[in-house]
Every structure is written in C-alpha cells, then in structure tokens.
Scaffold this motif. Structure first.
Motif, PDB file in Angstrom:
ATOM      1  N   ASP A 264       0.841  -1.208   0.000  1.00 38.41           N
ATOM      2  CA  ASP A 264       0.000   0.000   0.000  1.00 38.41           C
ATOM      3  C   ASP A 264       0.873   1.254   0.000  1.00 38.41           C
ATOM      4  O   ASP A 264       0.580   2.226  -0.707  1.00 38.41           O
ATOM      5  N   GLN A 265       1.953   1.226   0.778  1.00 39.86           N
ATOM      6  CA  GLN A 265       2.846   2.398   0.805  1.00 39.86           C
ATOM      7  C   GLN A 265       3.576   2.565  -0.529  1.00 39.86           C
ATOM      8  O   GLN A 265       3.841   3.703  -0.942  1.00 39.86           O
ATOM      9  N   ALA A 266       3.885   1.442  -1.191  1.00 39.96           N
ATOM     10  CA  ALA A 266       4.520   1.552  -2.514  1.00 39.96           C
ATOM     11  C   ALA A 266       3.542   2.222  -3.487  1.00 39.96           C
ATOM     12  O   ALA A 266       3.926   3.083  -4.288  1.00 39.96           O
ATOM     13  N   TYR A 267       2.278   1.832  -3.397  1.00 41.68           N
ATOM     14  CA  TYR A 267       1.245   2.470  -4.220  1.00 41.68           C
ATOM     15  C   TYR A 267       1.171   3.967  -3.883  1.00 41.68           C
ATOM     16  O   TYR A 267       1.136   4.820  -4.770  1.00 41.68           O
ATOM     17  N   ASN A 268       1.182   4.272  -2.589  1.00 35.72           N
ATOM     18  CA  ASN A 268       1.015   5.662  -2.163  1.00 35.72           C
ATOM     19  C   ASN A 268       2.213   6.532  -2.542  1.00 35.72           C
ATOM     20  O   ASN A 268       2.055   7.709  -2.880  1.00 35.72           O
ATOM     21  N   LYS A 269       3.390   5.939  -2.491  1.00 35.58           N
ATOM     22  CA  LYS A 269       4.590   6.673  -2.924  1.00 35.58           C
ATOM     23  C   LYS A 269       4.492   6.961  -4.424  1.00 35.58           C
ATOM     24  O   LYS A 269       4.764   8.086  -4.877  1.00 35.58           O
ATOM     25  N   ALA A 270       4.078   5.948  -5.190  1.00 36.55           N
ATOM     26  CA  ALA A 270       3.924   6.138  -6.634  1.00 36.55           C
ATOM     27  C   ALA A 270       2.851   7.189  -6.923  1.00 36.55           C
ATOM     28  O   ALA A 270       2.995   8.007  -7.846  1.00 36.55           O
ATOM     29  N   LEU A 271       1.786   7.180  -6.118  1.00 40.81           N
ATOM     30  CA  LEU A 271       0.732   8.192  -6.305  1.00 40.81           C
ATOM     31  C   LEU A 271       1.298   9.592  -6.049  1.00 40.81           C
ATOM     32  O   LEU A 271       1.022  10.533  -6.812  1.00 40.81           O
ATOM     33  N   ASN A 272       2.096   9.740  -4.992  1.00 41.17           N
ATOM     34  CA  ASN A 272       2.727  11.042  -4.726  1.00 41.17           C
ATOM     35  C   ASN A 272       3.504  11.515  -5.960  1.00 41.17           C
ATOM     36  O   ASN A 272       3.403  12.674  -6.367  1.00 41.17           O
ATOM     37  N   ASP A 273       4.294  10.600  -6.538  1.00 37.92           N
ATOM     38  CA  ASP A 273       5.122  10.981  -7.693  1.00 37.92           C
ATOM     39  C   ASP A 273       4.244  11.310  -8.900  1.00 37.92           C
ATOM     40  O   ASP A 273       4.522  12.251  -9.652  1.00 37.92           O
TER      41      ASP A 273
ATOM     42  N   THR B  80      -3.540  16.115   4.520  1.00 44.64           N
ATOM     43  CA  THR B  80      -3.684  16.376   3.089  1.00 44.64           C
ATOM     44  C   THR B  80      -2.470  17.105   2.535  1.00 44.64           C
ATOM     45  O   THR B  80      -1.991  18.075   3.133  1.00 44.64           O
ATOM     46  N   ASP B  81      -1.985  16.606   1.428  1.00 44.08           N
ATOM     47  CA  ASP B  81      -0.917  17.258   0.681  1.00 44.08           C
ATOM     48  C   ASP B  81      -1.582  18.237  -0.290  1.00 44.08           C
ATOM     49  O   ASP B  81      -2.463  17.830  -1.055  1.00 44.08           O
ATOM     50  N   ASN B  82      -1.176  19.501  -0.241  1.00 42.87           N
ATOM     51  CA  ASN B  82      -1.857  20.578  -0.977  1.00 42.87           C
ATOM     52  C   ASN B  82      -3.297  20.747  -0.467  1.00 42.87           C
ATOM     53  O   ASN B  82      -4.264  20.624  -1.206  1.00 42.87           O
TER      54      ASN B  82
ATOM     55  N   PHE C  64      -5.320  13.163  -0.021  1.00 43.88           N
ATOM     56  CA  PHE C  64      -5.615  12.869   1.391  1.00 43.88           C
ATOM     57  C   PHE C  64      -4.882  11.585   1.749  1.00 43.88           C
ATOM     58  O   PHE C  64      -5.050  10.560   1.077  1.00 43.88           O
ATOM     59  N   ASN C  65      -4.075  11.644   2.801  1.00 47.43           N
ATOM     60  CA  ASN C  65      -3.284  10.482   3.198  1.00 47.43           C
ATOM     61  C   ASN C  65      -4.138   9.543   4.071  1.00 47.43           C
ATOM     62  O   ASN C  65      -4.096   9.583   5.296  1.00 47.43           O
ATOM     63  N   TYR C  66      -4.900   8.715   3.374  1.00 49.74           N
ATOM     64  CA  TYR C  66      -5.816   7.774   4.032  1.00 49.74           C
ATOM     65  C   TYR C  66      -5.018   6.808   4.919  1.00 49.74           C
ATOM     66  O   TYR C  66      -5.451   6.407   5.999  1.00 49.74           O
TER      67      TYR C  66
HETATM   68  C1  NAG Z   1       3.382  11.223   0.181  1.00 44.98           C
HETATM   69  O1  NAG Z   1       3.565  12.621   0.382  1.00 44.98           O
HETATM   70  C2  NAG Z   1       3.137  13.093   1.650  1.00 44.98           C
HETATM   71  C3  NAG Z   1       3.262  14.602   1.650  1.00 44.98           C
HETATM   72  O2  NAG Z   1       4.535  14.990   1.309  1.00 44.98           O
HETATM   73  C4  NAG Z   1       3.966  12.436   2.747  1.00 44.98           C
HETATM   74  O3  NAG Z   1       3.512  12.866   4.016  1.00 44.98           O
HETATM   75  C5  NAG Z   1       3.810  10.927   2.646  1.00 44.98           C
HETATM   76  O4  NAG Z   1       4.638  10.291   3.586  1.00 44.98           O
HETATM   77  C6  NAG Z   1       4.172  10.450   1.240  1.00 44.98           C
HETATM   78  N1  NAG Z   1       3.845   9.016   1.169  1.00 44.98           N
HETATM   79  C7  NAG Z   1       4.735   8.096   0.841  1.00 44.98           C
HETATM   80  C8  NAG Z   1       4.277   6.694   0.919  1.00 44.98           C
HETATM   81  O5  NAG Z   1       5.873   8.363   0.506  1.00 44.98           O
END
Ligand code: NAG
Ligand code: NAG
Ligand code: NAG
Ligand code: NAG
Ligand code: NAG
Length: 420
Positions: free
Chosen positions: A274-283, A384-386, A300-302
């Motif tokens: 899930d975190q790998a997905y979320n990191k990819a979503l951030n990028d 929430t980011d942004n 939104f960081n669910y």
């Molecule tokens: C995604 O970005 C947010 C905001 O910068 C950060 O808090 C979060 O840890 C990041 N998530 C991952 C999985 O890297």
C-alpha cells in the motif's frame, strides 16, 4: 483598516500610500478562482458538485444498481445505522461521499445509474465495488478508466439533453453549467489493485510493484488528462489505507508460513505494498501538477489517517480493544469475527451491539463512525498534501454527522433525494 487610518495616510510618505492603495486593490479585486459567470447563490471557492470515482469504500449504489449478484449489502444489517435499511452501501451507514454531501447540505450523491428518481445537480458517483486503478477485471469488469469514460459519456448526454429540448421535464435535475468546472473530483481507489493481485490473482509482491502499480499510475495520469480536458479543476485523491491492518487480511493471510507482523499485529508486506502504491501516487500527482498547472490537485493520506485511528482509537471514540475486529461477521476463522464462508448479513452471522465503537464493519469495509472521522479530516485539509480547508472556507456544518442523525431526520419528506 478603518476609514480614519486610511485618511491619516494621505499625509504619509509615498510608500505608505502605495501600501494603502495595494491593500485596497487586493480587497476590491475579485479572487482569480471565481468564475467569470458565477451562478447566483453558488460560491465557487466551494465545490458546486462532487464527481466521485472509486471502489466499495465510496460506492453508493454503483455496483448493486448494475449487477444482480445478491451481494451482502442488500441484506440487513447493512445500512441500519443511518438509513434504517440496506442502502446499497458496503457499510452500516454513511460512506465518505455521503458525509461530504451532508457537510455541504447537498442531496446525497447519486450513483451514476439509478432507477426512478435522480438528481445530478450536485454531481454523480461512479464508484463501484471491487474496482481498481489498473485494468484489473478480476472482481468487477469496471475499472477506473471505465468510470472516467462513463463520466465523459454522461457529460455529453446531459449537455446534449439540456441543449436539445426546451421543456425537458428532467432538465432541472441535470448538472448545472458550473457543476463540471467548479465541482470537486474525488478518487478513492488503489486498495484493490494490491489486494486482488495478492488474494485473487496469486501475483507476487514484486509483480505488484513492477507491473500493477505502474499500470495503475498510467491510468491515474490518463484520468487527470481526460478530466482536465473536460473542464475539471479541483481534484482530491484518497490514497490507500493500510489494508495489512484490515480484518480480512489479518484473518485470511495469518497462516502464511514466516509471515511478518508489526507490533499491532498487521501484515507487514500488505502495508508495504500500500505504501509503494502511495509513494507512486505522490510521484504521479507531482507530475500531474506540472503538466496541468492552475488546477488544485490534493492527496488525502488515508494511510496516515487510518494509522492515527488505529494508534489512538479512544481519541476518536473507538474501543481500543476492538479496532481490528469486524462488527458484523461470524466466528470460526481466527479471532476477529470474520469468516469468509459466513459473511455479514448471512444466516449464522452476528452484529455487534455498538457499531460506533468499531473501525471495521464487515471484515472488509469500515464503519459509519470511521468514515465520519475520515470525512471530518479530509474536509478540513488534515492529512492532506496541498490542502484546502473546506471546513473554514465553506463554513461547513457538521450537525448531520451525529450518530443520532437518520436519513429521515436530515431529508424529511424529500422527493429529490433517494437512496434505493
Ligand atoms: C506522500 O507525500 C506526503 C506529503 O509529502 C507524505 O507525508 C507521505 O509520507 C508520502 N507518502 C509516501 C508513501 O511516501
Ligand atoms: C487499459 O484500458 C484502457 C481502455 O479502457 C486502454 O486504453 C489502456 O491501454 C489499457 N491499459 C493497459 C496497460 O492495458
Ligand atoms: C447555461 O448554459 C446554457 C447553454 O449553454 C445557457 O443557455 C444558459 O444561459 C447558461 N446558464 C447560466 C446560468 O449561465
Ligand atoms: C501461485 O504462484 C506460485 C509461484 O509464485 C506457484 O508456485 C503456485 O503454484 C501458484 N498457486 C496457484 C494456486 O496458482
Ligand atoms: C480548518 O479550519 C477549521 C475551522 O476554522 C479549523 O478548526 C481546522 O483546524 C482547520 N484545519 C487545518 C488542518 O488546519
């Protein structure tokens, strides 16, 4: 600044006057976010409509209106806590889009397809249970890009209907001119990309990282492209919660030899995916912000929000002893009241006395109480980011979030709003 202080400034040095003039210009110039042709009574800082895309966590009928599968949410006690009857939601009550509508005093967000009464003035919900961001049809033939295609077709049809018929009886229920450009596009998807791969498709964690997630991200970028070209300006993505702490994962994966668990007993490799997905979503969202400037794209960081609830449950009204346990389910498999052979609503299943104290409703999905907390945070820009703080900007009213609220108390004798 008072009139007298402005008057005093007529004698001030030049830069003081300039500051006063700039102050007045700032006050008198409309904010650029406001549309050139605002519709009376609709404040464009706040979403005029919601367009939701997602899976069962935000489905408000998208699955049950379309597929005759006799799924559990058709049975009691689903829906009981708010609707007093099954309401095509995978929950005992309201899901996050319901809370968003309640906060803005809008009718509940209608599923895209619904028999009988409908109301698209405030948007529509394309979410459908089991769906994924990648093109995975293992649990539902509809995936994210299909939902987006449905939106595009819906918009075309609605616009065409509005333009063709002068006295179309249902015109009043179609989206308004500003519903697309000033609506908030919300997304809650990705959890099934990981879970389907592991639980249904026998894919390895490495395959999830190298194939599933990149495919999902391509589709998310394509989604933003298609929607921006259709006028979307405001996006709110929910990333994936930590499904390694879900009742189903902790029950059905428990017997894998050598399985690593964290100090809460959660399945580490699922949370890592899930975190790998979320990191990819951030990028991906970082790229989208560069590609489509001038739009507001928030995440939104669910995952973090869910972790906060699991770490400090009593701060939010949850029972610390019950955070992993399904409120509705059956014994027989592990210790968390989840039995894949006797799921919630079926003969032999039980329901807890106080669902308000539970995070997990049926082993797979969250409770009305959990979604309330998530909606409160998301609307105020927390985690929430942004962030956009709709709570303060739109002076939201959370009275209808109460445990005691019911469908009938909130929408008395309403003909416009339906949920069946
Ligand atoms: C995604 O970005 C947010 C905001 O910068 C950060 O808090 C979060 O840890 C990041 N998530 C991952 C999985 O890297
Ligand atoms: C996913 O499906 C869409 C059509 O819905 C298609 O355009 C796209 O190429 C597919 N992606 C992959 C990776 O197959
Ligand atoms: C909405 O759009 C229609 C069709 O373009 C137009 O006739 C109508 O005047 C618009 N209404 C408002 C309030 O802008
Ligand atoms: C699942 O995949 C593994 C290899 O990764 C294979 O050994 C096993 O037979 C597969 N199981 C099923 C049920 O297909
Ligand atoms: C959003 O605004 C509300 C109301 O003013 C405030 O209580 C809350 O702390 C704000 N949220 C964040 C994340 O700052």
């Amino acid at each position: 600044m008072s009139t007298s202080s402005r008057a005093r400034c007529l004698d001030c040095p030049f830069w003081h006057k300039l500051a006063a003039i700039l102050f007045l210009v700032a006050v008198l110039t409309p904010a650029p976010a406001v549309s050139a042709t605002p519709i009376k009574g609709r404040n464009h800082v706040c979403p005029t409509a919601f367009w939701n895309f997602g899976d069962s966590l935000t489905d408000t009928g998208g699955t049950l209106d379309v597929f005759a599968l006799s799924l559990d949410p058709e049975r009691s006690p689903y829906g009981e806590s708010f609707f007093k009857r099954p309401a095509k939601r995978f929950c005992n009550g309201r899901v996050v889009p319901d809370y968003f509508s309640l906060a803005f005093k809008y009718p509940l967000l209608q599923p895209y397809l619904q028999a009988g009464a409908f109301d698209y003035n405030y948007g529509a919900n394309f979410a459908s249970g089991g769906t994924t961001a990648s093109n995975d049809t293992s649990r539902n033939p509809i995936y994210l890009l299909n939902q987006v295609a449905q939106f595009v077709r819906f918009k075309q049809s609605a616009t065409s209907q509005k333009n063709q018929f002068a006295c179309h009886a249902f015109k009043q229920f179609l989206p308004r001119n500003d519903s697309y450009g000033e609506g908030l596009y919300t997304f809650e998807i990705g959890g099934n990309d990981v879970l389907n791969a592991i639980l249904l498709k026998n894919q390895t964690a490495a395959q999830v990282v190298t194939q599933v997630i990149p495919d999902a991200m391509m589709n998310i970028l394509a989604t933003i492209k298609i929607l921006t070209s259709n006028g979307a300006k405001k996006f709110l993505f929910f990333n994936t919660p930590n499904a390694g702490c879900s009742t189903i994962a902790m029950t059905v994966l428990a017997s894998i030899p050598g399985l690593q668990k964290d100090d809460m007993g959660c399945i580490v490799f699922i949370n890592e995916l899930d975190q790998a997905y979320n990191k990819a979503l951030n990028d991906t969202i970082a790229s989208a912000r560069l590609l489509y400037p001038g739009r507001t794209i928030s995440i939104f960081n669910y995952y973090a929000a869910n972790l906060e609830i699991l770490t400090n449950p009593s701060l939010y009204g949850f029972n610390p002893a019950l955070t992993k346990r399904a409120c509705c389910g059956a014994p027989g498999f592990g210790t968390l009241n989840f039995n894949p052979l006797v799921t919630c609503g079926n003969p032999g299943s039980n329901k807890c006395a106080n669902p308000e104290e539970y995070v997990n409703w049926d082993g797979v999905h969250f409770t009305d109480a959990f979604y309330r907390q998530i909606a409160l945070w998301a609307l105020s820009g927390k985690f929430t980011d942004n962030p956009v703080n709709y709570t303060s900007l739109c002076k939201l009213d959370f009275r209808n979030f109460a445990k005691s609220s019911t469908y009938n108390s909130v929408y008395p004798q309403s003909c416009r709003v339906t949920f069946t």
